[in-house]
Design a protein around this motif. Structure first.
Motif: not given
Lengths: 315, 315
Positions: A185-206
């Motif tokens: 449950v936490l993988a979808i409601v919490s962990h994935l959202p954080h990972i996706i957020a970190y990823n998109i901010v990283g993409t924009a930064d690059d």
């Protein structure tokens, strides 16, 4: 004055969650004595400066001595080491719980250190902000938020009832769950959202074609929302990724599969498919607001904060 | 009383942006007469009920007659049809602008309909909420937000200066940009975040192992942030996807590539790589707050809204 719920509570770790607990424990007078332990002298000095507890220790084993409740709130990768450290100091009959975002790994790493006569009941308060450290906590953090307990097969019912009363005293609602299911449950409601957020901010930064200053200036068009999760504590989130790997990889695979389908709909101009998805997702926010898990104002209330009394309210 | 900036302004489209413009135009007395047009009778009746303008029309051609400024704020897929509709009614010397989220497609679809003696200056205010319709607008929507103008090679400098004053009157800061570059910048800061948000909410909605009620109950752990963007207007976002396809596909490809690398780091337990990314992304939020594009409170200020005066503030 009524008897406090616990004669002595020890908090091991005094970050956002630990320091919020300290504040609500004091406000609700839930402990006779509140003992605080953390590994770094600087953090401990800050907790002391804030007057968060009654006793302060760099040695967690000293802090937990005679405690009736011990709450471990450290990055999940450190849970095993903390358990090993406090094991010898634990009082018979004490309750030990934690606030870690993953549960099967914590159970695996902590349980063997806990003496037979101590009640270990893993837990996870579903509450937080993107800030960390003893200064970031506040007594209202847990209000209306769920706390999930993942009791073990031999968990003592009385100890569990007492821990439930503790979290309810903090303002939480309490659920129990199987540890494996918790992690899914936490993988979808919490962990994935954080990972996706970190990823998109990283993409924009690059990017080369779009400057960082442009990303910042125009971030109010959507991007800034993601930067909140992507500003969360790096140690905590590294540990979550390492300790809930399988469930996270499963959710990432589903997310990527769905994203490929969406990408294809964009490439081939399938407006109906896009419209259907974009319509379906709208309802879920309404349900979250109705469940009391989100504020009922547009834009998270940012405009309310920026303009407390709009002049045009009647327009 | 000073002369208003425009004798007559016509708003074609009266959703979130149009109705916010109506409110700020009135507050700042920027129009002698404010004329409103929208296609649906129900929406027009609602605008009239809210007293948003001076004149109301279902026929946009009638609304723009004698207008010195025409602002088209409709889903970008409808821009061409609106331009065709209003073309014959436009006053010589009038300024026509729009508020669309894509610029090359709007220029392609609108320009040919605009008479030679009318100034078409495409624009895009970087402001919004997840709500839509005439009731969702408010006069402060544009305050401190950027408005990007993408003038054409032959754009009249005086007309552009006047349009700039208009947006500044709305509280915006004004930038100019090449339309292709605008579409690339917005693809990363706005379009990709919305698409990712829609996608993750869709993924969560489709799971079998985790129930919808669990997703809702525990959404405060991260997921709920994404539901805001995923509650945005489906028609608007379908059109954005169809009209900025190439830039969006480019950004999606980069995002997916980065996500694969992150997924690999999780699979192989590369803690250092995870820690590096999660640390790097933290700074960008601070910059956004410093640039005045985000509120400077944890959790978007949700806790401030829910608990206006925390008792434990001094703790």
């Amino acid at each position: 004055m009524p008897e406090p719920l616990f004669q002595k509570i020890a908090l091991v770790g005094i970050g956002l969650v630990g320091s919020s607990l300290a504040r609500v424990i004091r406000r609700e007078r839930m402990a006779g004595t509140l003992s605080i332990a953390t590994r770094r002298a600087e953090t401990l000095a800050r907790a002391q400066e804030l007057g968060l507890g009654d006793e302060y220790f760099l040695d967690a084993a000293e802090a937990v001595r005679d405690a009736d409740l011990v709450v471990i709130s450290v990055p999940v990768g450190a849970s095993g080491a903390v358990a090993a450290e406090i094991a010898a100091g634990l009082k018979p009959g004490a309750i030990v719980t934690d606030a870690g975002s993953t549960k099967t790994s914590v159970i695996r790493e902590v349980t063997s250190f806990i003496p037979e006569n101590v009640h270990f009941i893993p837990g996870h308060p579903i509450a937080g902000t993107e800030h960390s450290g003893p200064g970031a906590g506040f007594a209202e953090l847990f209000e209306e938020r769920w706390c999930i307990l993942t009791p073990l097969p031999d968990t003592d019912a009385e100890a569990q009832a007492k821990l439930t009363r503790f979290w309810e005293g903090c303002g939480s609602r309490v659920d129990t769950m199987d540890p494996e299911h918790h992690d899914m449950v936490l993988a979808i409601v919490s962990h994935l959202p954080h990972i996706i957020a970190y990823n998109i901010v990283g993409t924009a930064d690059d990017l080369e074609a779009v400057t960082k200053s442009e990303v910042i200036k125009y971030s109010a068009s959507g991007f800034r929302d993601f930067t909140r999760l992507a500003a969360s504590d790096p140690t905590m989130w590294r540990d979550v990724c390492l300790h809930n790997r399988d469930a996270i990889l499963e959710m990432l695979a589903r997310f990527s599969e769905d994203l490929s389908a969406l990408q294809r709909a964009i490439r081939w101009g399938d407006g109906d498919k896009l419209f259907d998805l974009f319509t379906r997702t709208r309802d879920i926010r309404r349900s979250i607001i109705e469940a009391g898990q989100e504020v009922d104002v547009p834009d998270f209330g940012r405009h309310v904060l920026a303009h407390p009394k709009p002049e045009s309210e009647s327009a």
